[in-house]
Enzyme design. Sequence first.
Site, PDB file in Angstrom:
ATOM      1  CB  VAL A  30      -2.768   5.545  13.366  1.00  0.00           C
ATOM      2  CG1 VAL A  30      -3.435   6.939  13.311  1.00  0.00           C
ATOM      3  CG2 VAL A  30      -1.827   4.525  14.573  1.00  0.00           C
ATOM      4  CB  ALA A  51      -1.100   1.405   2.974  1.00  0.00           C
ATOM      5  N   GLY A  52       1.758   0.335   2.166  1.00  0.00           N
ATOM      6  CA  GLY A  52       2.146  -0.450   1.481  1.00  0.00           C
ATOM      7  C   GLY A  52       2.171  -2.354   2.460  1.00  0.00           C
ATOM      8  CG  ASP A 113       0.449   9.951  17.342  1.00  0.00           C
ATOM      9  OD1 ASP A 113      -0.856  10.875  17.659  1.00  0.00           O
ATOM     10  OD2 ASP A 113       0.267   9.408  16.738  1.00  0.00           O
TER      11      ASP A 113
END
Length: 230
Positions: A30, A51-52, A113
């Site tokens: 995404v 981001a991890g 989303d």
Amino acid sequence: MVETPAKNPLFPIFVKLHTLNLLLVGGGYVALEKLATLLINSPDAKIKLVAGIISNDVHAVLKEHNIPFEERDFEVRDLEDVDLAIVAINDGQISSKIAAACKERKVLTNVADQPAICDFYLGSVVQKGNLKIAISTNGKSPTIAKRIKEMLNETIPDEMEDLLNNMQRIRNGLKGDFTEKVKQLDAITSVLIDNKNKKSVFRTFLYMLSYIIAILFLMIAGYYILSALL
């Protein structure tokens, strides 16, 4: 009593993203889609990614475009000096917490989303040179927006950029005040919708309408076929 059709309440704007600081949270598929959309429309956008876990594909894009990133979980301090945020992770609870932190700091946010907690949406975009058209269905059907984008891309000629350049030269050469220039430009561009072209415009409208109806038919048919198979 006839009900008034619902209208899309979103206000369309075009943002100078290269003058703002944008935080992208997420490193998977995404996030990759969001990155592609951002870079296609604003190649000089000031983006930072957190981001991890960052996928190889995302790593490649970050390296290619020299985008700063940190491979760790989101922290509230990441919102310092941030104007816009895009949350592109698959965990709804964490996404909601990040969105809440953004709202508390008045950072406009898009959450993948989860339209109910978004401050803005990333719509489908048609671009022919300097002509850019954004399409929104108010989150109801991104698929329809995508199909309309494809249709407009086919309908609008590639020569549109030449037309825009010519109109700019004409505008720069016009005499008079702003109101007079607007009148002259209206007269020049009226050829686009004059009587000689109404038939072709009508045909284009019918083509667009039939295209949308065909899309809806395929979507409905697909739903029933999948239901039968299940």
